[in-house]
Design a protein around this motif. Sequence first.
Motif, PDB file in Angstrom:
ATOM      1  N   GLY A 279      56.103  71.958 -11.015  1.00  0.00           N
ATOM      2  CA  GLY A 279      56.586  71.737 -12.375  1.00  0.00           C
ATOM      3  C   GLY A 279      55.757  70.671 -13.069  1.00  0.00           C
ATOM      4  N   PHE A 280      55.539  70.841 -14.366  1.00  0.00           N
ATOM      5  CA  PHE A 280      54.748  69.895 -15.162  1.00  0.00           C
ATOM      6  C   PHE A 280      55.690  68.961 -15.901  1.00  0.00           C
ATOM      7  N   VAL A 281      55.376  67.657 -15.874  1.00  0.00           N
ATOM      8  CA  VAL A 281      56.215  66.643 -16.517  1.00  0.00           C
ATOM      9  C   VAL A 281      55.413  65.945 -17.608  1.00  0.00           C
ATOM     10  N   GLY A 282      55.946  65.931 -18.812  1.00  0.00           N
ATOM     11  CA  GLY A 282      55.294  65.224 -19.912  1.00  0.00           C
ATOM     12  C   GLY A 282      55.373  66.000 -21.211  1.00  0.00           C
TER      13      GLY A 282
ATOM     14  N   GLU B 182      56.330  76.269 -20.968  1.00  0.00           N
ATOM     15  CA  GLU B 182      56.616  74.912 -21.414  1.00  0.00           C
ATOM     16  C   GLU B 182      56.684  73.982 -20.203  1.00  0.00           C
ATOM     17  N   PRO B 183      56.496  72.678 -20.421  1.00  0.00           N
ATOM     18  CA  PRO B 183      56.675  71.732 -19.325  1.00  0.00           C
ATOM     19  C   PRO B 183      58.095  71.782 -18.766  1.00  0.00           C
ATOM     20  N   LEU B 184      58.226  71.502 -17.486  1.00  0.00           N
ATOM     21  CA  LEU B 184      59.545  71.445 -16.863  1.00  0.00           C
ATOM     22  C   LEU B 184      60.409  70.364 -17.492  1.00  0.00           C
ATOM     23  N   ASP B 185      59.815  69.186 -17.717  1.00  0.00           N
ATOM     24  CA  ASP B 185      60.519  68.049 -18.306  1.00  0.00           C
ATOM     25  C   ASP B 185      59.617  67.442 -19.376  1.00  0.00           C
ATOM     26  N   PRO B 186      59.906  67.703 -20.669  1.00  0.00           N
ATOM     27  CA  PRO B 186      59.044  67.214 -21.751  1.00  0.00           C
ATOM     28  C   PRO B 186      59.352  65.771 -22.143  1.00  0.00           C
ATOM     29  N   THR B 187      59.291  64.873 -21.183  1.00  0.00           N
ATOM     30  CA  THR B 187      59.637  63.472 -21.436  1.00  0.00           C
ATOM     31  C   THR B 187      58.471  62.717 -22.058  1.00  0.00           C
TER      32      THR B 187
ATOM     33  N   ARG C 208      65.055  59.325 -20.753  1.00  0.00           N
ATOM     34  CA  ARG C 208      63.860  59.955 -20.207  1.00  0.00           C
ATOM     35  C   ARG C 208      64.192  60.696 -18.921  1.00  0.00           C
ATOM     36  N   PHE C 209      63.393  61.715 -18.631  1.00  0.00           N
ATOM     37  CA  PHE C 209      63.466  62.466 -17.377  1.00  0.00           C
ATOM     38  C   PHE C 209      64.859  63.040 -17.127  1.00  0.00           C
ATOM     39  N   GLU C 210      65.519  63.492 -18.193  1.00  0.00           N
ATOM     40  CA  GLU C 210      66.852  64.052 -18.019  1.00  0.00           C
ATOM     41  C   GLU C 210      66.815  65.304 -17.145  1.00  0.00           C
ATOM     42  N   VAL C 211      65.776  66.126 -17.312  1.00  0.00           N
ATOM     43  CA  VAL C 211      65.678  67.348 -16.510  1.00  0.00           C
ATOM     44  C   VAL C 211      65.419  67.003 -15.051  1.00  0.00           C
ATOM     45  N   VAL C 212      64.473  66.112 -14.788  1.00  0.00           N
ATOM     46  CA  VAL C 212      64.169  65.721 -13.410  1.00  0.00           C
ATOM     47  C   VAL C 212      65.397  65.097 -12.755  1.00  0.00           C
ATOM     48  N   ALA C 213      66.082  64.227 -13.475  1.00  0.00           N
ATOM     49  CA  ALA C 213      67.279  63.580 -12.918  1.00  0.00           C
ATOM     50  C   ALA C 213      68.366  64.602 -12.596  1.00  0.00           C
ATOM     51  N   SER C 214      68.554  65.564 -13.489  1.00  0.00           N
ATOM     52  CA  SER C 214      69.573  66.581 -13.256  1.00  0.00           C
ATOM     53  C   SER C 214      69.225  67.440 -12.042  1.00  0.00           C
ATOM     54  N   LEU C 215      67.952  67.847 -11.937  1.00  0.00           N
ATOM     55  CA  LEU C 215      67.536  68.658 -10.792  1.00  0.00           C
ATOM     56  C   LEU C 215      67.636  67.873  -9.489  1.00  0.00           C
ATOM     57  N   ALA C 216      67.333  66.568  -9.554  1.00  0.00           N
ATOM     58  CA  ALA C 216      67.452  65.743  -8.354  1.00  0.00           C
ATOM     59  C   ALA C 216      68.903  65.645  -7.896  1.00  0.00           C
ATOM     60  N   ALA C 217      69.813  65.507  -8.848  1.00  0.00           N
ATOM     61  CA  ALA C 217      71.235  65.410  -8.502  1.00  0.00           C
ATOM     62  C   ALA C 217      71.748  66.682  -7.850  1.00  0.00           C
ATOM     63  N   GLU C 218      71.148  67.818  -8.211  1.00  0.00           N
ATOM     64  CA  GLU C 218      71.577  69.109  -7.664  1.00  0.00           C
ATOM     65  C   GLU C 218      70.692  69.575  -6.507  1.00  0.00           C
TER      66      GLU C 218
END
Length: 362
Positions: free
Chosen positions: A207-210, A238-243, A250-260
């Motif tokens: 996944g691409f972040v940014g 699109e990027p996985l997490d457009p932070t 920031r990093f709401e997508v990464v944080a959510s995926l990490a929690a799950e």
Amino acid sequence: MPRRPTVYDVAERAGVSIATVSFTFRQPERVRESTRAAVLVAARELGYVPNASARGLAHGRTGALGLYSFDLMLAAPQQGADGAAPAGDADDLDPDADPRAFPLYVDEVQRGYELECWQRGQALLLSSGSGSGASVTEVAGRVDGLAVFPGPTPVGTLEHVARRIPVVAFSIPPVADGLHHVTVDNRAGMRDLVGHLVGDHDLRDLGFVGRLTTPDYAERFAGFREAVAAAGLDAPAEPLDPTDLAEPHRFEVVASLAAEDRLPRALVCASDQLALAVLDLLAARGVPVPERVVVTGFDGILAGRLARPTLTTVRQPMAAMGRLAVQVLVRHAGAPAEEPESHLLPVRVVRRESCGCPPALA
């Protein structure tokens, strides 16, 4: 106020012509050693300092080059993994506590720029601001050439400035804008990085972040998509997490995926500063790197070598970029209307611990 000593005062005290005084400071090899010593003694006794500005005005030059940056300058250390700024007065914080508090990409390019100016005996004016047309134009009026980092300045303003003095734009793809361009091969660097992750580590879920807010980031994402597609994988639109690091959340997508526990096997970040913040977030949530998730960056800033684990990245030749910009400006001084130069510098993958490789020495 007392009258400032002039070249005429020095010439009279040393018993030489004003031309000899001028040569002593500008071309000392043309003056006999004994005469040069007499002029320097007279100048020291009078407190005389050559007026470079006045001399430059007489020849239509200022004798200085400018370097302009925008909001890349961070006034305070980066926010923590929870998005909150560190407690306390920013002036009281230890500047060595977190090297990510400094714009190290800008620093390294600036260092190369400064070294080249120093070696050439070229004066340097450093400036920064909001990027308004007025602030850039004001700086441009005080230098013989200007290098500019990416920022919000309207292209029309830079084009206007480039009609009077040469302008070098860092990290902006060359277009017909009358500017000189110094960029790096972002696409090739990202293709090489993804090729390493897929080919050497057999990673298939990336996944691409940014956020694609700069031309550099957009080119890196394009290279990411090309490499993923070349490996026979689905290239994301699109990027996985457009932070963006400037965002409060920031990093709401990464944080959510990490929690799950649904993170991809690798997070490929658009910059080292993004990657370092991702490492902080994952560490705070107990996600091991690289055992569970591989994290990579792009730029090659010093902070990546200091991270734990050390950061796999793509290294830009940042000091070389600064040096090259000065060389271009010197070549075109006094002739801004000449055909602009465009330079695309190579980059290289630096393999370190965050992808599972042993730490590199560079």
